[in-house]
Design a protein around this motif. Structure first.
Motif, PDB file in Angstrom:
ATOM      1  N   VAL A 161       0.863  -1.180   0.000  1.00 58.84           N
ATOM      2  CA  VAL A 161       0.000   0.000   0.000  1.00 58.84           C
ATOM      3  C   VAL A 161       0.893   1.221   0.000  1.00 58.84           C
ATOM      4  O   VAL A 161       1.709   1.415   0.913  1.00 58.84           O
ATOM      5  CB  VAL A 161      -0.925   0.013   1.241  1.00 58.84           C
ATOM      6  N   SER A 162       0.774   2.041  -1.022  1.00 57.38           N
ATOM      7  CA  SER A 162       1.626   3.221  -1.123  1.00 57.38           C
ATOM      8  C   SER A 162       0.803   4.406  -1.575  1.00 57.38           C
ATOM      9  O   SER A 162      -0.298   4.271  -2.088  1.00 57.38           O
ATOM     10  CB  SER A 162       2.777   2.964  -2.105  1.00 57.38           C
ATOM     11  N   LYS A 169      -3.378   5.561   2.990  1.00 53.25           N
ATOM     12  CA  LYS A 169      -2.622   4.311   3.051  1.00 53.25           C
ATOM     13  C   LYS A 169      -2.912   3.557   4.339  1.00 53.25           C
ATOM     14  O   LYS A 169      -3.186   2.352   4.319  1.00 53.25           O
ATOM     15  CB  LYS A 169      -1.119   4.614   2.970  1.00 53.25           C
ATOM     16  N   THR A 170      -2.879   4.268   5.467  1.00 55.34           N
ATOM     17  CA  THR A 170      -3.060   3.603   6.755  1.00 55.34           C
ATOM     18  C   THR A 170      -4.437   2.976   6.865  1.00 55.34           C
ATOM     19  O   THR A 170      -4.594   1.854   7.355  1.00 55.34           O
ATOM     20  CB  THR A 170      -2.849   4.622   7.888  1.00 55.34           C
ATOM     21  N   SER A 172      -6.358   1.948   4.399  1.00 51.43           N
ATOM     22  CA  SER A 172      -6.430   0.785   3.508  1.00 51.43           C
ATOM     23  C   SER A 172      -5.742  -0.419   4.141  1.00 51.43           C
ATOM     24  O   SER A 172      -6.275  -1.537   4.113  1.00 51.43           O
ATOM     25  CB  SER A 172      -5.780   1.124   2.163  1.00 51.43           C
ATOM     26  N   ALA A 173      -4.564  -0.202   4.723  1.00 51.31           N
ATOM     27  CA  ALA A 173      -3.870  -1.310   5.379  1.00 51.31           C
ATOM     28  C   ALA A 173      -4.674  -1.833   6.571  1.00 51.31           C
ATOM     29  O   ALA A 173      -4.745  -3.042   6.817  1.00 51.31           O
ATOM     30  CB  ALA A 173      -2.487  -0.856   5.837  1.00 51.31           C
ATOM     31  N   SER A 218       0.528   8.922   8.845  1.00 52.84           N
ATOM     32  CA  SER A 218       1.550   8.017   9.390  1.00 52.84           C
ATOM     33  C   SER A 218       2.920   8.602   9.109  1.00 52.84           C
ATOM     34  O   SER A 218       3.291   8.817   7.957  1.00 52.84           O
ATOM     35  CB  SER A 218       1.430   6.633   8.746  1.00 52.84           C
ATOM     36  N   ASP A 437       2.655  -0.731   4.562  1.00 52.49           N
ATOM     37  CA  ASP A 437       2.100   0.623   4.548  1.00 52.49           C
ATOM     38  C   ASP A 437       3.274   1.579   4.537  1.00 52.49           C
ATOM     39  O   ASP A 437       3.888   1.852   5.571  1.00 52.49           O
ATOM     40  CB  ASP A 437       1.220   0.819   5.788  1.00 52.49           C
TER      41      ASP A 437
END
Length: 1850
Positions: A161-162, A169-170, A172-173, A218, A437
């Motif tokens: 995930v980028s 991103k966070t 989604s992870a 993050s 992540d």
């Protein structure tokens, strides 16, 4: 076909635009090779001349067809380029509100900046087990694909995930990890998945912060490995972190915050346990107030702190360690407030007893003086000695900040290590899924060391991504045997070499850090000398000597060299670390035990992010030399090593890519900034993926899909049986350039643009066909319309002309008639008018003449009277005037004469005094005397004459006097009369004057009166009119009131009925909810029971090594196992010793799942109790208020309040009991933590068992409450039955609540009492009538019994008579009976002759029937006698013939043939007898080894249940309670074993559900309770149980039936689920309606029915199979209806859920398919006579969704129709369907955004669930209506096939 040929008129293209990046335009004329200018028409209406590049002559990008816009996969687009990708993402994001899109193997996720309802557990269940291409793009689809590939390929997986900060991103992870935790569960039942999820709030609090781009950014990278066992269940996890941004601890930019944990601490500073930290507001600390934004909108830091602490507890971080963490964090905050005072330029000091430093030292447990000294000094070491040197204020501040960052980094490491230890599992890890992540490509105005490391990591990831994409493409080509051609793609290995190779940027940086006098400037010069002009990717800025430029894969980035060396060294003062290591606070030295950072004597400040590598759980001990060597590692070197380790891990796994996109920089929800999106798409590699795909063959079709889609382009002769050859032939004709496509083994590969060309050909063909069809249809319609119009016109003309002629004739007739009528009428009118006028004239003349004559007469009479009056008046006036005149004249004369005499006298006196006077007077006197003498003489003469005359006159006078005297008398009389008349006249005049006055007064009064009368009349009229109006209004109001009263009464009645219905429904819903909860608890209980059995078996296997041979277990053991479920005391007494006698070796680890679930259940019960108690308190307050207002009504609510108080007390006691049990459980668990805790004899184990028992008891209590509520509902229904609805108790209750007047309340109370009396009287009368009827029925039953006995006696007597006499005796008996009956009825109907006559007629008819029967029997007897004689004669002849052939000896020796004596039929009692030792054999043959199929086909339904009940009856008959209990317990346990063994076989589960219900009904039917004996025969009533009440076992059997039903539902769901989506959605039941659209890399399941696919017929066949099996097993019809309803609900829910998650299914044609499929299901219901089962209603949401796909979706009327039609769908579902609606052909239109907003506005007041998907796992609560059997037990035969020869009928 050449690409240039597609640039024709009306073709749409994309042209660059500085604002929108790409703008759409349309060609105004065809493009010809050589043209330099394109004439375009923009969408905003402008025309544009677009000049082509003269060098490249590249044409603008072509736009995809509209039907391809909004596709799930970008690779499905025919034209793959940047504007197409950008437009597709924008349409999906803005118009359809879809944030996920596939781009080949990449999932593109756009941050919506809004909470979306697409991450619930229902969505997870919907994606679980689905293929990645079968559902709409989602992070769950990627997670499911990774999970399936891990299980299928046995290869580790990674999800990368980028994206840049704020892209999501966070989140989604986090959702990916939540998916794994939900679908996989945990292997150890220790809630590992919850621990994995619990790590998120901890890491977010210590590693996330608010930035200008993201509120929860993050500030570190992390890679989480989620471990799985061999069964692919989560067993643990491990986390690696990268590049923590330490500089944020000491510095934050404007509008940014420090890490969340600091603000959470400050928000919780008032908690008692945080008092020692001496914290305050975040604005009080230097490290938290720099950004000026301490609060995040919508975030409560205090609540987040509670979540963080809860997560720490769940992960095993103790309270002491948590307080230690908070002490260190608070110390960092206080350290930031330490201030320095300058002594001079090179030294500084800290004020004595500086409060922040004192607090810091107290919290850290270090010496104040020592820390104060080393904060202001540093130690310099040389080869021979060391120096202590003071430092400046700036250096001291930097050193303080470096220390704070170092402490925080160490604490971060320590927390990560502890989290990893908590997530570590002792079980061997079989495989893992990693979730990475990590930060995306970054470029800012000023880029430093942090951005360099981030972009370096992205270069490595992009290289891995490119290689993986390239590899997948190569594998696909090789699999399909396509000629492989090298695809040119961007290789960023040179850029990576520039950074990490020998003499690369990192090497030069590390080398410069080792130099004593190394600076950023010298390092920059080395870079220029080494790489400038030697590497094309390295450049030097023109205007700077302290920066360099690197050409990354995404963009050029300029890095500032300033600070690189310091950030790469990342050192801190060694003396300060030593002070901290000497702390009395034990936790602080632990942070620095494994310190791997360089601590240089020439230390400097540090800022930036520090990379963190994975730290082992146990620190390794090495030699001092090795540690010193490790200390020399720089940040860059560590980061490079960590990155290499990460890449090795990723390369060893199968990667899955998620690219997060930030749509705008302002965090606006669903706002798309094209510029920012393009930058990120270029940076994250999505466009590179598109470019690689477009370079080869991006469009891929299977042969079947191609044939189905482009069948319209083929001629009939082109279609062959071989689909592959057909497609090849057609393609060779359509596309001449063979390089544009390739034929694979299963697919056709197309180059970019070819599918668009084929779509254009298809659309042209369809358009031409449509035009042709329209032409024919329109011509036919117009001809038909013309003929209809012509025919109609002729008909209309005919009728109109006829009508006009008839009207004209009628007009002529009427005209003539009118003329005649007018003539006579005018004559009549004129005559009548003349006569009227003549008569009126005569009358007028007569009246006028009479009036004139009367007036004339009155005038004459008036004049005559006036003359008389005038005469009299004038005479009187003349006389009066004369008298007055005479009197006046005489008076005047006298006065004048007197005056004259006085004058004369005066003169005489004067003259007398004078002589002359006298003389004169004398002369005058003489003359006078002479004159007087002459006068006297003359007078004498006259006198004489007069005397004579007088004498004459005296005579005359006397006569006249007499005459006058008489006249005088007469005149006197007249005078008197005149006086009288005068008086009368005067009085008359006065009276006239008075009358005139009166007349005037009267006139004035009359006028006033008339005015007043007029006024009064007007007022009266006004008043009358007003009264009339008021009367009318009052009447209307009265009518309205009456109508209103009627309506109110009706409305109140309806309201009360509705309210009653609603309350009934609510009670039913509550009952269903309670039943559902009860059944769910039963399901959970059964699962726990199975778990207990499994654990017990595992214990047995673990403790006892199995010996060879077969070992039997005691049969009583299994019965004792489950007897704790019953509430029998004996069972409990038997169960407890069996548990306590278990050996101590049989002990297993604590079942934490069971403990946590029980704890969760206790918490839920406490919450439920609290809610119910609040509701009860609220009701009590209402009751108290109503009591204060309504003192008259205490009796009405008394019972209810008493019931509520009792219920509350019961709930309170229950809550106390649950709390006590929970405390006992916690106490038992806290006392012993060894494995012995959960052994069967251990305290915790006993507490768990007691908890389970209490749960079952609580369920019983709940059920009793439900029964009480149900009985109250029934009583309410019965109370409402009287006709007078206004006396309804509920209405009275509501009315009493509304009444405020005490009189009204009293009247209402009196009415209520009268109503109660009436109801009581009615109840008494009904009771009396019922008693009379019951008495009569009893008498009739008694008489019938006597008659029955008499009949039996007579029948016995008849049987003893010879056959000839039987008929006569029976007839005689019948005659006697009828005679007695006749006499009886004659007495009975003595007073009612009509009834007696009708009875006699019926009697005669019966006698006639009997006579006819007698005659028939006589004929039959005579016929049979004749046949008997014939047979006897034949037999005699045969015997004679045989006797002739037999000798006499033979006759003597032959024995006498025995006579066949018939056995009398035994009277069975419907019982089965068996021995106690045969019980296991009975259970084994009847339950365990019974084959349902044979029983269902050959024997009566429910035979095992009947046999078991007959055995129970015999045990009851023997009064053997042990035998009853043992048999029932063995039966229940055996059924459970069968279902556990063959629980996935529908036939087995259905068979035992039917038999369990039949067994339950038998226990009810023969229980002896009156409620269950209504339908029994007398023989069946004799078979009732006599000794035992098995109500408790009935409850247990009911629970067992519920568990079997739920298992049946799960079985049929598992069977149906693979068929539903394919049969209901994907398969084309109506062929040719929907076409196959182009799909991308992720192919969906084909809708064409192959041999292995399911169709609607498959579902119907399966439904038929289910139904036939249940009918064969004799399942109750009501239960079959419930099963069918549940099946249809599953079908509808799964179909609708998939429809809501699949964009390709939301089209008009698919709606038609769904409606047709639903109609087929309804037809199946009609065929099976199941329309009243409620199954059709469960499909209503699916039906409405299909209708929604087909209705018009344009205008406001359409929106109104949709809102009224879709009442079974939620607002979220309606909007979702409209957003997903996708045209399949170009002739359909998309749903506009404005229309969807209109729908949302209209539905905003609808209160429904926000849940998007239906709960497909929902099971309706099941009921088992009592269904008595008409089968007599004594008639049941036991077949030999069952092997039950050891039991006998009794």
């Amino acid at each position: 076909m050449a690409a240039s040929e597609l640039y024709t008129k009306f073709a749409r293209v994309w042209i660059p635009d500085p604002e929108e990046v790409w703008k759409s335009a349309e060609l105004l004329k065809d493009y010809k090779p050589g043209d330099k200018v394109l004439l375009l028409h923009l969408e905003e209406g402008k025309d544009l001349e677009y000049r082509l590049d003269p060098k490249t002559k590249e044409l603008p990008h072509l736009r995809n067809p509209d039907i391809l816009v909004g596709e799930n996969d970008l690779t499905a687009l025919s034209y793959l380029h940047e504007p197409a990708v950008l437009h597709n993402l924008r349409v999906r994001f803005i118009d359809s509100k879809l944030i996920y899109t596939y781009c080949g193997i990449v999932l593109v996720a756009i941050n919506p900046y809004e909470q979306l309802p697409i991450y619930g557990e229902d969505i997870i269940n919907a994606y679980s087990g689905q293929n990645m291409g079968d559902m709409d793009p989602h992070i769950f689809a990627v997670a499911e694909e990774a999970y399936k590939q891990m299980a299928r390929d046995e290869r580790n997986q990674s999800i990368i995930v980028s994206g840049e900060s704020g892209a999501g991103k966070t989140v989604s992870a986090k959702y990916a990890m939540r998916y794994f935790a939900t679908v996989s569960g945990s292997a150890s039942e220790a809630n590992v998945e919850e621990k994995v999820l619990a790590s998120n709030p901890i890491m977010e609090s210590i590693g996330n912060a608010k930035t200008t781009r993201n509120d929860n950014s993050s500030r570190f990278g992390k890679y989480i490995e989620i471990g799985f066992d061999k069964r692919y269940r989560i067993i643990g996890a491990n986390m690696r972190t990268y590049l923590l941004e330490k500089s944020r601890v000491v510095f934050q930019a404007e509008e940014e915050r420090n890490y969340h944990i600091f603000y959470q601490l400050c928000a919780s500073a008032k908690l008692p346990e945080f008092k020692m930290l001496r914290l305050g507001n975040a604005d009080d600390f230097n490290y938290t107030q720099q950004g000026g934004s301490p609060v995040i909108e919508g975030v409560d830091d205090a609540k987040e702190m509670a979540h963080t602490r809860q997560a720490c507890t769940l992960l095993g971080i103790s309270e002491s360690h948590q307080m230690g963490i908070f002490r260190i964090l608070a110390g960092i905050l206080h350290l930031g407030n330490v201030g320095f005072t300058s002594r001079d330029a090179d030294s500084c000091t800290i004020p004595p007893k500086h409060e922040p430093l004192c607090i810091f030292c107290d919290l850290m447990g270090v010496d104040y003086e020592e820390m104060c000294h080393w904060l202001c000094h540093r130690k310099l070491a040389t080869a021979t000695e060391t120096y202590i040197k003071p430092i400046s204020k700036l250096q001291a501040t930097n050193a303080r900040d470096a220390l704070a960052k170092h402490i925080y980094a160490k604490l971060f490491n320590w927390i990560v290590d502890n989290v990893n230890q908590a997530l570590h599992s002792a079980v061997k890890q079989h495989s893992f899924i990693g979730v990475l992540d990590i930060y995306g490509f970054e470029t800012f105005e000023i880029n430093s060391f942090e951005q360099f490391c981030i972009n370096y990591a992205n270069e490595k990831l992009q290289q891995q991504f490119n290689m993986h994409v390239f590899k997948l493409e190569q594998e696909e080509y090789m699999k399909e045997q396509i000629p492989w051609t090298l695809i040119d793609f961007y290789d960023n290995q040179p850029c990576i070499n520039l950074i990490e190779s020998k003499l690369g940027i990192l090497d030069l940086l590390d080398e410069e850090c080792k130099m004593p006098k190394g600076t950023d400037d010298t390092w920059a010069q080395k870079l220029y000398n080494t790489h400038l002009n030697k590497c094309t990717l390295f450049e030097k800025p023109r205007l700077s000597n302290k920066a360099f430029i690197i050409q990354h894969f995404a963009d050029k980035v300029e890095y500032q060299c300033e600070g690189f060396l310091e950030k790469n060294k990342d050192t801190v003062f060694e003396e300060q670390i030593k002070v901290l290591k000497s702390s009395k606070f034990k936790m602080l030295p632990e942070l620095f035990q494994d310190d791997e950072k360089a601590i240089s004597p020439t230390s400097a400040t540090s800022s930036g992010r520090t990379p963190l590598i994975r730290t082992p759980a146990k620190p390794t001990k090495g030699r001092p030399g090795q540690m010193a060597k490790e200390h020399k590692k720089t940040v860059g070197h560590q980061f490079r090593n960590s990155l290499h380790l990460l890449m090795e891990t990723l390369n060893a796994t199968t990667p899955h890519y998620v690219r997060c996109i930030k749509p705008n920089d302002f965090k606006f929800p669903f706002t798309f900034d094209e510029k920012r999106a393009v930058q990120q798409l270029r940076a994250c590699g999505v466009l590179e993926t598109i470019r690689i795909s477009a370079a080869g063959f991006p469009s891929r079709w299977t042969y079947q899909e191609f044939f189905s889609r482009y069948r319209v382009l083929m001629k009939q002769k082109d279609v062959l049986s071989d689909r592959k050859q057909t497609c090849k032939n057609v393609l060779e004709k359509l596309i001449l350039d063979k390089d544009k496509y390739q034929f694979g083994k299963t697919k056709i590969f197309f180059r970019a643009g070819q599918v668009a060309y084929l779509e254009k050909l298809r659309a042209d063909k369809l358009r031409a066909a449509c035009i042709r069809i329209q032409k024919i249809i329109r011509g036919w319609l117009l001809r038909k319309k013309y003929l209809r119009m012509r025919k109609a016109a002729i008909t209309v003309q005919r009728y109109v002309r006829g009508y006009q002629a008839r009207c004209y004739a009628k007009f002529l007739r009427r005209t003539k008639a009118a003329t005649i009528v007018q003539k006579y009428w005018r004559m009549f009118v004129v005559c009548r008018r003349y006569k009227i006028r003549r008569a009126a004239t005569i009358v007028l003349q007569s009246y006028l003449r009479g009036f004139l004559a009367r007036n004339r007469y009155r005038k004459i009479l008036r004049e005559h009277k006036a003359v008389i009056i005038q005469k009299r008046v004038r005479g009187w006036l003349a006389r009066t005037h004369y008298k007055r005149s005479m009197h006046a004249i005489i008076y005047l004369q006298c006065c004048f004469r007197r005056m004259m005499a006085k004058r004369e006298l005066k003169k005489l006196k004067i003259e007398a005094r004078s002589v002359e006077r006298y003389k004169k007077l004398h002369i005058g006197m003489e003359n006078k005397i002479m004159q007087l003498q002459r006068k006297v003489d003359e007078q004498n003469k006259d006198y004489k004459c007069l005397v004579e005359k007088l004498t004459n006159l005296e005579g005359i006078y006397n006569s006249e006097t007499e005459k006058l005297r008489s006249d005088l008398e007469r005149l006197q009389l007249s005078e008197e009369e005149a006086k009288v008349a005068t008086g009368r006249v005067l009085s008359l005049q006065e009276e006239i004057a008075k009358l005139r006055k009166d007349l005037e007064q009267t006139r004035s009064e009359k006028k006033c009166i008339e005015e007043r009368a007029d006024q009064y009349k007007q007022e009266t009229e006004q008043l009358v009119s007003n009264l009339k109006e008021e009367n009318t209004l009052l009447k209307q109001e009265k009518e309205a009131l009456n109508h209103r009263i009627v309506e109110q009464a009706k409305e109140m009645t309806e309201t009360m009925e509705k309210k009653l219905v609603e309350e009934t429904k609510q009670l039913e819903l509550d009952l269903n909810d309670e039943r559902l909860r009860y059944q769910n608890l039963l399901n959970e209980f059964s699962r726990l029971e199975e778990r207990y059995d499994d654990l017990k078996e595992e214990m047995t296997l673990m403790v006892h090594v199995p010996k060879p041979g077969h070992k039997r277990t005691d049969s009583t053991h299994s019965s004792n196992e489950s007897e704790y479920t019953f509430s029998s005391e004996i069972a409990e007494m038997e169960d407890i010793p069996s548990r306590t006698e278990e050996p101590s070796e049989k002990k297993v680890p604590l079942d934490m799942s069971l403990f946590l679930k029980l704890q969760k259940r206790v918490t839920e019960l406490e919450q439920e109790k609290q809610v119910m108690q609040d509701e009860l308190d609220r009701k009590e307050e209402q009751v108290l208020r109503s009591k204060a207002k309504e003192e008259e009504r205490p009796q009405i609510r008394g019972a209810e309040l008493e019931y509520e108080s009792l219920k509350r007390q019961e709930l309170e006691s229950e809550n106390k009991k649950l709390k006590n049990e929970l405390n006992e459980l916690r106490k038992a668990l806290s006392e012993k933590s060894a494995p012995e805790v959960t052994a069967p004899g251990a305290p915790a184990y006993r507490v768990l068992m007691e908890q389970l028992t209490s749960v079952s008891e609580e369920l019983d209590v709940r059920k009793e409450e439900v029964l009480i509520l149900r009985s109250q509902l029934v009583s309410q229904k019965e109370a409402i039955q009287p006709k007078n609805t206004m006396t309804d108790s509920t209405i009275l209750l509501e009315d009493v609540q509304k009444m405020k007047d005490k009189g009204e309340i009293a009247q209402a109370y009196i009415g209520l009492k009268e109503t109660n009396r009436l109801l009581e009287s009615q109840l008494q009368s009904q009771k009396r009538s019922h008693e009379n009827e019951a008495e009569a029925l009893r008498g009739e039953i008694q008489s019938l019994k006597e008659e029955n006995n008499r009949q039996q006696q007579l029948l016995a007597q008849n049987l003893q008579l010879p056959p000839e006499a039987r008929i006569e005796a029976s007839l005689q008996h019948e005659i006697t009976r009828l005679t007695n009956e006749n006499l009886y009825f004659e007495e009975l109907y003595a007073d009612e002759p009509k009834k007696y006559q009708s009875y006699r007629i019926s009697l005669y008819k019966r006698m006639i029937d009997l006579m006819e029967q007698l005659e028939k029997q006589d004929k039959t007897v005579r016929k049979l006698k004749k046949q008997l004689k014939v047979f006897a004669k034949k037999i005699g002849e045969l015997e004679v013939g045989q006797m002739e052939n037999i000798s006499p000896g033979q006759i003597i020796d032959e024995p006498i043939r025995p006579v066949n004596i018939p056995r009398k039929e035994k009277d069975f009692q419907g019982m089965l007898e068996y021995k106690k030792e045969d019980e296991q054999k009975l259970v084994k043959n009847l339950i365990l080894e019974l084959k349902p199929r044979g029983v269902a086909v050959n024997l009566i339904p429910g035979l095992p249940a009947y046999i078991l009940f007959m055995c129970v009856r015999h045990a009851d008959y023997l009064n053997d309670d042990q035998k009853v209990r043992s048999l029932l317990t063995s039966t229940i346990n055996s059924i459970k074993k069968v279902l556990k063994k063959r629980g996935d076989d529908f036939e087995t589960v259905s068979f035992w559900l039917s038999n369990t219900c039949r067994f339950l009904h038998c226990l009810k039917q023969y229980s002896g309770e009156e409620g269950f004996m209504k339908h029994n025969t007398s023989r069946q009533n004799e078979h009732c149980l006599t000794n035992f009440d098995l109500a408790e076992y009935r409850q247990v059997l009911s629970d067992l039936a519920i568990q079997i039903y739920q298992q049946l539902v799960r079985v049929l769901e598992n069977i149906l689920q693979p068929m539903i989506v394919s049969g209901m959605l994907e398969h084309e039941t109506i062929q040719g309606v929907s076409g196959v659209k182009p799909t991308g890399l992720r192919k969906r399941t084909s809708s064409i029915a192959d041999e292995g696919t399911y169709t609607l017929d498959s579902i119907l066949r399966q439904l038929n199979s289910f139904h036939s099996v249940m009918c064969q097993h004799g399942m109750d019809p009501e239960l079959i209806k419930q099963v069918v309803k549940q099946m249809f609900y599953i079908v509808g829910a799964i179909t609708l859920n998939n429809l809501l998650l699949r964009k390709d299914m939301c089209s008009w044609s698919k709606g038609m398919q769904i409606r047709y499929n639903v109609s087929q299901l309804e037809e199946w219901l009609r065929d099976k006579n199941l329309m009243n089962s409620g199954a059709k209603e469960t499909l209503e949401p699916l039906i409405q969704a299909a209708q929604l796909l087909q209705v018009k979706k344009k205008t406001d009327d359409d929106a109104e129709a949709i809102c009224s039609m879709c009442n079974a769908l939620t607002t979220a579902q309606i909007v979702k369907v409209l957003n997903l609606y996708t045209p399949v052909n170009e002739f359909e239109e998309r749903v506009s955004v404005s229309f969807i907003r209109t729908i949302q506005m209209r539905l905003r007041d609808r209160k429904d669930s926000p849940q998007l998907l239906m709960d497909a796992k929902h099971i309706f609560p099941v009921t088992f209506p009592f269904n008595p059997s008409s089968l007599a037990l004594e008639t049941i035969q036991i077949p030999a096939s069952l092997g039950l020869g050891f039991i006998s009928r009794v």
